[in-house]
Design an enzyme around this catalytic site. Structure first.
Site, short mmCIF file in Angstrom:
data_model
loop_
_atom_site.label_atom_id
_atom_site.label_comp_id
_atom_site.label_asym_id
_atom_site.label_seq_id
_atom_site.Cartn_x
_atom_site.Cartn_y
_atom_site.Cartn_z
N GLY A 91 4.15 -0.93 6.30
CA GLY A 91 3.06 -0.03 5.93
C GLY A 91 1.78 -0.85 5.83
O GLY A 91 0.91 -0.57 5.03
N ILE A 200 7.05 -0.12 -3.42
CA ILE A 200 5.80 0.35 -4.00
C ILE A 200 5.65 1.86 -3.81
O ILE A 200 5.03 2.55 -4.61
CB ILE A 200 4.60 -0.37 -3.33
N SER A 201 6.22 2.38 -2.71
CA SER A 201 6.05 3.79 -2.35
C SER A 201 6.45 4.69 -3.50
O SER A 201 7.55 4.59 -4.04
CB SER A 201 6.90 4.13 -1.13
N ASP A 233 1.02 -1.29 -13.86
CA ASP A 233 0.97 -0.74 -15.22
C ASP A 233 0.69 -1.86 -16.22
O ASP A 233 -0.07 -1.69 -17.18
CB ASP A 233 2.28 -0.04 -15.57
N ARG A 236 -2.98 -2.88 -15.85
CA ARG A 236 -3.85 -1.91 -16.51
C ARG A 236 -3.78 -2.04 -18.02
O ARG A 236 -4.78 -2.00 -18.72
CB ARG A 236 -3.46 -0.49 -16.09
N HIS A 260 7.68 4.49 -13.76
CA HIS A 260 6.35 4.32 -13.17
C HIS A 260 5.70 5.67 -12.87
O HIS A 260 5.21 5.91 -11.77
CB HIS A 260 6.46 3.47 -11.89
N MET A 311 -3.76 -2.00 -6.77
CA MET A 311 -2.33 -2.00 -6.43
C MET A 311 -2.01 -3.20 -5.56
O MET A 311 -1.00 -3.88 -5.76
CB MET A 311 -1.97 -0.70 -5.70
#
Lengths: 401, 326
Positions: A91, A200-201, A233, A236, A260, A311
């Protein structure tokens, strides 16, 4: 912060970590503990490669501010200059994939970077190949080239899929992304079953169980090597807590457990390092902000996408931690959504210790000594997390159509 | 976008803390504001950087990399669209720099106030376009952004670092070396034949056959086109450009900080040739490009290059000057 508590709280299959003068395991990538004398990569806060062969301002300022608060583990990990790992990004031409590939291209631990996507990846590869860093970039387009992309790869990162638009939950992405992840992990199983797999998707709470089922069906499932990336997370949480409490960001570390998505994201504010106290109102507000931070960005982008740069940053940090672990670093701790016996749920995010073979230990102490608020939040998240996991499992076991 | 006549006055105020001649005025009003104290306000050591075009292809990755740089304490992200989204995204990263977003021409001035370093961007090429085709569009953008009466030639730097990065990468490939250990000076300009890699001055000292020299020079000169074609309409170099720009920005910040021996190639006001602007190695310091290096010894092949380059470069420079003077 007694060293002994660290030793007793870790659930392990193998040896107990040697008593160190370090405090409880840190979740953040701690490359700074090490002494080595050549151009170095000191975690994602910096890259010596940006400043060239001269001594890097990044490295200097980083070492200066951290060494006083961190202590080294018993055996200093010396970065092996000849370390050479192969990383594949599936991706790579997407919103996350592009900046993520850039950050991985800048890592001195990577010798080969394989970029895969269904379109546009030739351009991304040509672009990145001009950066004067040692890794070789190769591009692979479409399912026919997926197998070659994955052969002999050490770490596979999967950001592939569609992002949220305002008003969507991560679960709304399920139908499209579930299929994408299933196909990609099947190829991983066939071509590099021993690789670390970073998912990650979204929705991660479901796509990780999907991946596990796919790997089980192929008879190659290693629960120690499948990771749902929840690092953002943590990033953040660190940022918001440090803003609120006026702390120096480089010192802040907040463990985040659960899952998540929305309320399944549970920041353990009571376990923040350095020790800070919060009013009940602050806990409420911060927890909500951390849980909805993804939505914050989706709304700010007003239809143009979801978090890509932060991300990429978080995912690259996790890749780097994995590479250091593969390289023999004995002090790598991160939060991640993994196959876990920490609760009655089959998958759960917590701090883990990563080693050469993947997850070496799950940090049980994360679930001990929770405040009342955290305990309640933990009970509240379990049903939603359970449902998401089961949805993923059900999807993976559907007869193919 | 219109700027009224007092624009130069406003820009002068904005950049006042960087001009020694202004500090005496400032000091009367506020005695703490000596030049040194203007650095890193908020009690935090660090520089203030503005990225203009932060939501674009290069701008986004560049914003990511600058947010990661510990020398940056404040990061202003400006664009005409989508700035809030990029700002929200980048602001979540747990690194020291404070991030603020600015959207639209009305907020440009605020974005620029107090900045130590400003990096403008523009529109990319499509296949078949030369960089010159972008001229009309980007010149208009840069003009608006840099309109001023306070031109300091030491502080205006054209970023050619990507040519150097490409040169280092391609030469390393040919020599079989780690690209981090290769250093090729690249002089001249930043388009086609105006890009002049000085392979004879490469570190570590190496020699090349004539066909290697030809191959490398062509590849370096056309590196940008290579990417435009590989992207087949989807844009030009973004990631490698962000990488190179961040590298150059970091060098500027280290220079501002007072580090010694910060040397990078850059397109600057120059007396090295008869052209008013020319890229060579420059030493970066607290006042910007403090020393512009000469070309150094050139071999036969390299002596030809600058002559060809100068013609085209002179034309491009004149085109830029004419645009402003119109």
């Amino acid at each position: 912060m007694a060293a002994t508590s660290a030793a007793s709280s870790i659930s392990i299959g193998s040896t107990v970590p040697r008593a160190t003068s370090s405090s409880l395991p840190q979740s953040r990538a701690q490359a700074v503990n090490f002494n080595y004398s050549l151009p170095r990569f000191t975690a994602l806060r910096s890259s010596t490669l940006l400043s060239g062969p001269e001594s890097s301002s990044f490295a200097k300022s980083l070492r200066g501010s951290v060494t006083k608060s961190q202590s080294t583990s018993t055996k200093p990990y010396g970065l092996n200059i000849n370390a050479s790992y192969k990383v594949a990004v599936l991706g790579a031409a997407g919103g996350i994939g592009q900046p993520l590939s850039l950050l991985i291209k800048m890592s001195p631990l990577v010798s080969t970077l394989h970029l895969y996507d269904i379109a546009n990846v030739k351009g991304v590869a040509a672009d990145l190949s001009h950066c004067n860093t040692p890794s070789q970039v190769r591009d692979f387009t479409g399912p026919a080239e997926l197998a070659d992309c994955l052969k002999d790869v050490n770490v596979v990162v999967i950001p592939a899929g569609v992002p949220r638009k305002p008003g969507m939950t991560r679960d709304d992405l399920f139908n499209i992304n579930a299929g994408i992840v299933k196909t990609l992990v099947e190829a991983v199983a066939d071509n590099c079953p021993n690789a670390f797999i970073h998912i990650i998707s979204n929705p991660v709470n479901s796509t990780v169980p999907i991946a596990a089922e796919v790997l089980k069906k192929k008879g190659v499932y290693d629960p120690k090597k499948l990771f749902g990336v929840t690092t953002l997370d943590v990033v953040r949480a660190n940022t918001f807590v440090s803003q609120k409490k006026n702390l120096k960001l480089i010192d802040v570390d907040v463990p985040v457990i659960g899952g998540h998505a929305g309320i399944t994201i549970l920041p353990l504010l009571s376990k923040t390092k350095p020790s800070v106290s919060f009013t009940d109102e602050e806990i409420e507000k911060l927890t909500l902000r951390i849980q909805n931070a993804g939505t914050e960005v989706v709304d700010a982008k007003a239809g143009a996408g979801s978090a890509t740069l932060s991300m990429a940053y978080a995912a690259a940090r996790f890749v780097e931690s994995s590479l250091r672990a593969l390289d023999g670093d004995g002090d790598v701790y991160e939060c991640s959504f993994v196959d876990s016996t920490l609760t009655d749920l089959p998958f759960f995010a917590s701090r883990i210790k990563i080693g050469r073979n993947g997850v070496e230990a799950v940090i049980e102490s994360d679930l001990q000594g929770l405040t009342e608020y955290e305990q309640k939040a933990l009970e509240a998240l379990k049903p939603e997390l359970k449902a998401s996991i089961e949805k993923g499992v059900a999807f993976a076991n559907k007869p193919a159509n | 976008m219109e700027f009224r006549g007092d624009a130069s006055q406003r820009i002068a105020m904005i950049s006042a803390h960087l001009q020694p001649s202004f500090t005496s005025q400032m000091e009367e009003k506020n005695s703490v504001m000596g030049r040194e104290n203007c650095r890193g306000k908020g009690g935090k050591a660090g520089f203030k950087v503005a990225i203009l075009g932060a939501a674009g292809g290069i701008g986004q990755s560049l914003s990511l990399l600058m947010k990661m740089n510990p020398l940056v304490s404040l990061l202003h992200l400006y664009d005409v669209v989508n700035a809030p989204g990029v700002t929200a995204d980048v602001s979540h990263m747990d690194t020291g720099a404070v991030v603020r977003g600015f959207l639209g021409a009305k907020q440009l001035e605020d974005a620029l106030t107090g900045m130590d370093l400003v990096i403008p961007a523009g529109v990319p090429r499509k296949p078949g376009m030369t960089r010159d085709d972008l001229f009309k569009i980007n010149a208009g953008i840069v003009k608006t952004l840099c309109e001023a009466g306070t031109y300091d030639p030491k502080k205006l730097l054209g970023v050619t670092t990507l040519d150097v990065a490409r040169a280092n990468t391609f030469v390393a490939e040919v020599l079989g070396l780690d690209p981090r250990e290769v250093d090729v000076p690249v002089v001249g300009g930043h388009a086609g034949v105006t890009i002049l890699p000085l392979l004879s001055q490469v570190k570590p000292p190496s020699s090349f056959t004539p066909s290697e020299t030809e191959y490398l020079t062509n590849r370096i000169q056309n590196g940008g086109t290579e990417v435009v074609e590989a992207k087949a309409g989807a844009g030009s170099a973004t990631l490698s450009m962000a990488y190179a720009a961040a590298k150059f920005a970091d060098a500027c910040l280290r220079g501002l900080r007072g580090d010694a021996n910060v040397v990078e190639c850059s397109f600057v006001a120059s007396q090295v040739t008869e052209l008013p602007f020319f890229a060579t190695k420059v030493r970066l310091g607290r006042t910007g490009a403090e020393e512009v290096y000469q070309l150094g010894p050139l071999n036969e092949y390299e002596r030809v290059g600058p002559e060809k380059a100068k013609e085209e470069l002179a034309g491009s420079i004149q085109k830029g000057v004419d645009f402003i003077r119109k």
